[in-house]
Design a protein around this motif. Structure first.
Motif, PDB file in Angstrom:
ATOM      1  N   PHE A 178     -56.073 123.911 -28.342  1.00  0.00           N
ATOM      2  CA  PHE A 178     -57.260 124.292 -29.104  1.00  0.00           C
ATOM      3  C   PHE A 178     -58.511 124.205 -28.230  1.00  0.00           C
ATOM      4  CE2 PHE A 178     -60.343 124.361 -32.468  1.00  0.00           C
ATOM      5  CZ  PHE A 178     -59.723 125.001 -33.529  1.00  0.00           C
ATOM      6  N   ASP A 179     -58.699 123.069 -27.571  1.00  0.00           N
ATOM      7  CA  ASP A 179     -59.897 122.873 -26.756  1.00  0.00           C
ATOM      8  C   ASP A 179     -59.946 123.849 -25.581  1.00  0.00           C
ATOM      9  OD1 ASP A 179     -60.585 120.831 -28.437  1.00  0.00           O
ATOM     10  OD2 ASP A 179     -59.888 119.225 -27.121  1.00  0.00           O
ATOM     11  N   PHE A 180     -58.797 124.044 -24.915  1.00  0.00           N
ATOM     12  CA  PHE A 180     -58.761 124.902 -23.728  1.00  0.00           C
ATOM     13  C   PHE A 180     -59.011 126.357 -24.092  1.00  0.00           C
ATOM     14  CE2 PHE A 180     -56.320 127.651 -20.830  1.00  0.00           C
ATOM     15  CZ  PHE A 180     -56.972 127.370 -19.650  1.00  0.00           C
ATOM     16  N   THR A 181     -58.272 126.856 -25.090  1.00  0.00           N
ATOM     17  CA  THR A 181     -58.406 128.266 -25.444  1.00  0.00           C
ATOM     18  C   THR A 181     -59.752 128.563 -26.075  1.00  0.00           C
ATOM     19  OG1 THR A 181     -57.233 127.804 -27.509  1.00  0.00           O
ATOM     20  CG2 THR A 181     -55.936 128.690 -25.710  1.00  0.00           C
ATOM     21  N   ALA A 182     -60.351 127.592 -26.771  1.00  0.00           N
ATOM     22  CA  ALA A 182     -61.665 127.809 -27.378  1.00  0.00           C
ATOM     23  C   ALA A 182     -62.708 128.090 -26.298  1.00  0.00           C
ATOM     24  CB  ALA A 182     -62.069 126.605 -28.206  1.00  0.00           C
ATOM     25  N   SER A 183     -62.705 127.287 -25.251  1.00  0.00           N
ATOM     26  CA  SER A 183     -63.703 127.471 -24.196  1.00  0.00           C
ATOM     27  C   SER A 183     -63.477 128.772 -23.436  1.00  0.00           C
ATOM     28  CB  SER A 183     -63.646 126.282 -23.222  1.00  0.00           C
ATOM     29  OG  SER A 183     -62.379 126.177 -22.619  1.00  0.00           O
ATOM     30  N   ILE A 184     -62.216 129.112 -23.155  1.00  0.00           N
ATOM     31  CA  ILE A 184     -61.911 130.341 -22.428  1.00  0.00           C
ATOM     32  C   ILE A 184     -62.291 131.565 -23.246  1.00  0.00           C
ATOM     33  CG2 ILE A 184     -60.051 131.744 -21.468  1.00  0.00           C
ATOM     34  CD1 ILE A 184     -60.789 129.327 -19.757  1.00  0.00           C
ATOM     35  N   LEU A 185     -61.891 131.582 -24.518  1.00  0.00           N
ATOM     36  CA  LEU A 185     -62.163 132.744 -25.351  1.00  0.00           C
ATOM     37  C   LEU A 185     -63.654 132.933 -25.575  1.00  0.00           C
ATOM     38  CD1 LEU A 185     -61.003 135.036 -27.050  1.00  0.00           C
ATOM     39  CD2 LEU A 185     -60.940 133.474 -28.987  1.00  0.00           C
ATOM     40  N   LYS A 188     -65.126 134.554 -22.562  1.00  0.00           N
ATOM     41  CA  LYS A 188     -64.764 135.957 -22.395  1.00  0.00           C
ATOM     42  C   LYS A 188     -65.529 136.851 -23.361  1.00  0.00           C
ATOM     43  CE  LYS A 188     -60.120 135.602 -20.435  1.00  0.00           C
ATOM     44  NZ  LYS A 188     -58.679 135.948 -20.602  1.00  0.00           N
ATOM     45  N   VAL A 189     -65.713 136.359 -24.601  1.00  0.00           N
ATOM     46  CA  VAL A 189     -66.419 137.179 -25.578  1.00  0.00           C
ATOM     47  C   VAL A 189     -67.890 137.310 -25.210  1.00  0.00           C
ATOM     48  CG1 VAL A 189     -67.119 137.334 -27.997  1.00  0.00           C
ATOM     49  CG2 VAL A 189     -64.805 136.605 -27.429  1.00  0.00           C
ATOM     50  N   LEU A 190     -68.480 136.235 -24.719  1.00  0.00           N
ATOM     51  CA  LEU A 190     -69.890 136.297 -24.306  1.00  0.00           C
ATOM     52  C   LEU A 190     -70.085 137.194 -23.101  1.00  0.00           C
ATOM     53  CD1 LEU A 190     -71.201 132.641 -24.732  1.00  0.00           C
ATOM     54  CD2 LEU A 190     -71.923 134.671 -25.978  1.00  0.00           C
ATOM     55  N   ASN A 191     -69.121 137.189 -22.196  1.00  0.00           N
ATOM     56  CA  ASN A 191     -69.221 138.009 -20.992  1.00  0.00           C
ATOM     57  C   ASN A 191     -68.750 139.419 -21.346  1.00  0.00           C
ATOM     58  OD1 ASN A 191     -69.302 139.111 -18.470  1.00  0.00           O
ATOM     59  ND2 ASN A 191     -67.775 137.741 -17.557  1.00  0.00           N
ATOM     60  N   THR A 192     -69.651 140.220 -21.868  1.00  0.00           N
ATOM     61  CA  THR A 192     -69.281 141.517 -22.426  1.00  0.00           C
ATOM     62  C   THR A 192     -68.641 142.446 -21.410  1.00  0.00           C
ATOM     63  OG1 THR A 192     -71.530 142.293 -22.010  1.00  0.00           O
ATOM     64  CG2 THR A 192     -71.050 141.439 -24.207  1.00  0.00           C
ATOM     65  N   THR A 193     -68.853 142.209 -20.096  1.00  0.00           N
ATOM     66  CA  THR A 193     -68.263 143.098 -19.099  1.00  0.00           C
ATOM     67  C   THR A 193     -66.754 142.934 -19.035  1.00  0.00           C
ATOM     68  OG1 THR A 193     -68.549 141.446 -17.343  1.00  0.00           O
ATOM     69  CG2 THR A 193     -70.344 143.011 -17.696  1.00  0.00           C
ATOM     70  N   THR A 194     -66.204 141.843 -19.590  1.00  0.00           N
ATOM     71  CA  THR A 194     -64.758 141.632 -19.516  1.00  0.00           C
ATOM     72  C   THR A 194     -64.055 141.981 -20.820  1.00  0.00           C
ATOM     73  OG1 THR A 194     -64.877 139.341 -20.281  1.00  0.00           O
ATOM     74  CG2 THR A 194     -65.140 139.716 -17.922  1.00  0.00           C
ATOM     75  N   ILE A 195     -64.835 142.385 -21.849  1.00  0.00           N
ATOM     76  CA  ILE A 195     -64.217 142.658 -23.144  1.00  0.00           C
ATOM     77  C   ILE A 195     -63.538 144.012 -23.130  1.00  0.00           C
ATOM     78  CG2 ILE A 195     -64.663 143.151 -25.584  1.00  0.00           C
ATOM     79  CD1 ILE A 195     -66.745 141.045 -25.594  1.00  0.00           C
ATOM     80  N   ASN A 196     -62.302 144.032 -23.525  1.00  0.00           N
ATOM     81  CA  ASN A 196     -61.557 145.261 -23.740  1.00  0.00           C
ATOM     82  C   ASN A 196     -61.407 145.414 -25.246  1.00  0.00           C
ATOM     83  OD1 ASN A 196     -59.506 147.175 -24.145  1.00  0.00           O
ATOM     84  ND2 ASN A 196     -58.592 146.721 -22.146  1.00  0.00           N
ATOM     85  N   LEU A 197     -61.693 146.596 -25.773  1.00  0.00           N
ATOM     86  CA  LEU A 197     -61.626 146.772 -27.216  1.00  0.00           C
ATOM     87  C   LEU A 197     -60.249 146.478 -27.775  1.00  0.00           C
ATOM     88  CD1 LEU A 197     -63.836 149.936 -27.806  1.00  0.00           C
ATOM     89  CD2 LEU A 197     -64.409 147.550 -28.200  1.00  0.00           C
ATOM     90  N   ALA A 198     -59.240 146.513 -26.892  1.00  0.00           N
ATOM     91  CA  ALA A 198     -57.883 146.200 -27.356  1.00  0.00           C
ATOM     92  C   ALA A 198     -57.776 144.747 -27.786  1.00  0.00           C
ATOM     93  CB  ALA A 198     -56.873 146.506 -26.252  1.00  0.00           C
ATOM     94  N   TYR A 383     -58.204 136.354 -38.007  1.00  0.00           N
ATOM     95  CA  TYR A 383     -58.599 137.158 -36.844  1.00  0.00           C
ATOM     96  C   TYR A 383     -58.238 138.623 -37.047  1.00  0.00           C
ATOM     97  CZ  TYR A 383     -59.408 138.646 -32.074  1.00  0.00           C
ATOM     98  OH  TYR A 383     -59.882 139.294 -30.971  1.00  0.00           O
ATOM     99  N   ASP A 384     -57.143 138.890 -37.763  1.00  0.00           N
ATOM    100  CA  ASP A 384     -56.751 140.278 -38.002  1.00  0.00           C
ATOM    101  C   ASP A 384     -57.859 141.050 -38.704  1.00  0.00           C
ATOM    102  OD1 ASP A 384     -54.315 139.787 -36.862  1.00  0.00           O
ATOM    103  OD2 ASP A 384     -53.255 139.491 -38.752  1.00  0.00           O
ATOM    104  N   TYR A 385     -58.543 140.394 -39.648  1.00  0.00           N
ATOM    105  CA  TYR A 385     -59.576 141.076 -40.422  1.00  0.00           C
ATOM    106  C   TYR A 385     -60.988 140.701 -39.994  1.00  0.00           C
ATOM    107  CZ  TYR A 385     -55.733 142.405 -43.442  1.00  0.00           C
ATOM    108  OH  TYR A 385     -54.563 142.942 -43.921  1.00  0.00           O
ATOM    109  N   GLY A 386     -61.150 139.545 -39.364  1.00  0.00           N
ATOM    110  CA  GLY A 386     -62.484 139.113 -38.969  1.00  0.00           C
ATOM    111  C   GLY A 386     -62.763 139.239 -37.493  1.00  0.00           C
ATOM    112  N   GLY A 387     -61.722 139.554 -36.699  1.00  0.00           N
ATOM    113  CA  GLY A 387     -61.934 139.699 -35.258  1.00  0.00           C
ATOM    114  C   GLY A 387     -62.843 140.862 -34.921  1.00  0.00           C
ATOM    115  N   GLN A 424     -68.817 132.757 -31.129  1.00  0.00           N
ATOM    116  CA  GLN A 424     -68.306 131.509 -31.702  1.00  0.00           C
ATOM    117  C   GLN A 424     -67.400 131.780 -32.902  1.00  0.00           C
ATOM    118  OE1 GLN A 424     -71.892 129.314 -32.552  1.00  0.00           O
ATOM    119  NE2 GLN A 424     -72.039 128.466 -30.488  1.00  0.00           N
ATOM    120  N   GLY A 425     -67.826 132.704 -33.756  1.00  0.00           N
ATOM    121  CA  GLY A 425     -67.016 133.032 -34.927  1.00  0.00           C
ATOM    122  C   GLY A 425     -65.680 133.633 -34.550  1.00  0.00           C
ATOM    123  N   MET A 426     -65.668 134.530 -33.578  1.00  0.00           N
ATOM    124  CA  MET A 426     -64.416 135.146 -33.134  1.00  0.00           C
ATOM    125  C   MET A 426     -63.479 134.101 -32.539  1.00  0.00           C
ATOM    126  SD  MET A 426     -65.560 138.714 -31.359  1.00  0.00           S
ATOM    127  CE  MET A 426     -63.882 138.947 -30.757  1.00  0.00           C
TER     128      MET A 426
END
Length: 498
Positions: A178-185, A188-198, A383-387, A424-426
């Motif tokens: 939980f702690d590790f993936t929260a910080s990584i995700l 990634k979401v904040l760094n918009t250059t790495t976001i893939n719409l997939a 996440y399926d509906y709120g992602g 944060q929400g995502m």
């Protein structure tokens, strides 16, 4: 002298080992053994996690049928105190009988702890069997209830997560992930250059503006229990008939009488929602078959939450009925079980009263279903509906519009949350929806609380029914544009772990 062969199993959990001194006492119908030190003949490996160690306990005469054991952990040579996770103790008597003592608890203090034999012998000793972990939590773990705010459900009295009993905290595996993936995700979401719409739920992204998909989410999204048939509009309902455009010459009042109009509650402040929900909650609203009938949604098409949920409820009910019926042969036995009645009094003070076998079966079914299938239905799809944030914003920067036709793309962008809040929400929704690597599906019991043939056979039958249901759901989902998997037993956690 007679010898008892004792095997102590340490659970395979991180931090579950101990090098402290472990003492044991055997208690039977004809006597008890001395309080004896289990000498660590394997040294520090004796009570290592995942290890099983064998000992002999000698007694002058036979103790008769074993009823319970006493265990305690003492600091050895004043070294650092540690916690020990004992899974179970097996004892073979000089008569050749084997007794199983399920534990599955952390022992972190120096107190003496009693554990009963796994067979349901409530006439010899206070009955201890089905859902024994629940009884343990209520009587040994949670000291009292706490009123967080008047009018909302009571909660456990605790200062912070670390002051909770170790049995109900996140596992080490889940907390680390939980702690590790929260910080990584979040990064990634904040760094918009790495976001893939997939990375976003593609179907929600493509269809979130469509009325049909909007309505579908009230049936099979994360709020499938809010919709109900409406025959009379609420007094404070802000939408009047002149604001609704129905096909043809249909009138709203006529359609309500035909049973074609449905309502779903809107959003309010969190505490207000909880207060209102508690004031409206009934026992039947927690039991899925009753709740479906009460909301008048028995015949709504494409309501997969209802279809799969009722089948899952029936499977759990049949299992509970078999297990409890094996031990309780009459209502009188329910009423004479002193420990059960203590549990019942606690439920009655904070919930409901149980006096008969059918009442107990229904209540236990509700508890299991709520903590497994129902929780999956309202949690796993977040996440399926709120992602895709525009479909389910986690917050708003401006109040929603109150006048029709005044919204523009500019005002929508000003209303939706900023990038940081969205990230944060995502991250939270993704983590809440993700299975942990120590996920245990419904009907699987790594903790061996049962050793008798009949309940073990019932567990196997229950697992078989869940396999059949899972296969049927998977076949059905192949033909759906939006598969509904939240009640698939293979995807449902055995109990709430969030």
């Amino acid at each position: 002298m007679v010898d008892y062969s004792v095997t102590v199993h340490t659970g395979y959990l991180a931090g579950g080992s101990t090098i402290n001194k472990i003492n044991i006492k055997l208690v039977g119908t004809d006597g008890e053994s001395d309080h004896e030190w289990l000498k660590p003949w394997k040294g520090a490996l004796t009570f290592l996690r995942g290890q099983s160690s064998h000992f002999n306990v000698s007694c002058p005469t036979s103790l008769g049928k074993l009823l319970l054991i006493e265990l305690d952990k003492q600091n050895l040579l004043k070294v650092t105190e540690d916690a020990w996770f004992a899974s179970k103790v097996e004892v073979k008597s000089p008569e050749g009988d084997t007794y199983n003592f399920p534990i599955y608890r952390w022992i972190s203090d120096n107190e003496v702890h009693q554990f009963r034999e796994g067979t349901g012998l409530w006439k010899l000793v206070i009955f201890y069997t089905f859902q024994s972990s629940l009884t343990t939590l209520l009587f040994f773990v949670f000291p009292s209830w706490h009123v967080y705010a008047e009018g909302i459900p009571h909660c456990i009295k605790t200062e912070d997560p670390l002051s909770l009993p170790r049995e109900v905290r996140f596992s080490f595996t889940k907390k680390t992930e939980f702690d590790f993936t929260a910080s990584i995700l979040h990064h990634k979401v904040l760094n918009t250059t790495t976001i893939n719409l997939a990375n976003f739920p593609e179907y929600t992204q493509e269809h979130w503006k469509e009325d049909a998909f909007f309505g579908y989410q009230y049936l099979n999204g994360v709020n499938p229990i809010m919709i109900q048939r409406c025959k009379v509009l609420p007094g404070n309902f802000p939408v009047t008939e002149d604001k609704i455009f129905l096909h043809g010459h249909c009138k709203l009042t006529d359609e309500m009488q035909k049973g074609n109009i449905y309502l779903s509650s809107g959003g309010e402040a969190l505490v207000t929602i909880l207060k209102r929900s508690l004031s409206e909650i009934t026992y039947t609203s927690l039991c899925m078959p009753d709740d479906i009938a009460e909301r008048g949604v028995e015949d709504v098409p494409n309501y997969y939450y209802r279809d799969d949920g009722l089948k899952l409820w029936d499977a759990v009910y049949k299992f509970v009925e078999g297990i409890l019926g094996h031990y309780y042969k009459s209502d009188a036995e329910v009423q004479q079980d002193t420990e059960l009645q203590k549990w019942t009094s606690d439920i009655f003070e904070h919930g409901f009263l149980l006096t008969t076998v059918p009442e107990m079966v229904k209540f236990v079914t509700m508890a299991i279903f709520t903590g497994s299938g129902q929780h999956s239905a309202v949690n796993t799809g977040q996440y399926d509906y709120g992602g895709w944030m525009p479909n389910t914003p986690v917050s708003l920067q401006l109040p929603p519009p109150t006048t029709k036709g005044t919204t523009s793309e500019a005002t929508m962008l000003q209303t939706l949350p900023d990038v940081n809040t969205t990230a944060q929400g995502m991250a939270v929704m993704w983590l809440l929806s993700k299975q942990s690597s120590d996920f245990v599906p419904l009907g699987q019991y790594p903790e061996e609380h049962f050793s008798e043939e009949v309940p073990c056979k019932m567990i196997q039958n229950f697992q078989g029914e869940l396999e059949v249901l899972s296969a049927a759901i998977k076949v059905r989902n192949k033909g759906l544009e939006v598969p509904y998997k939240y009640m698939d037993p293979k995807e449902v956690e055995n109990s709430v772990t969030i």
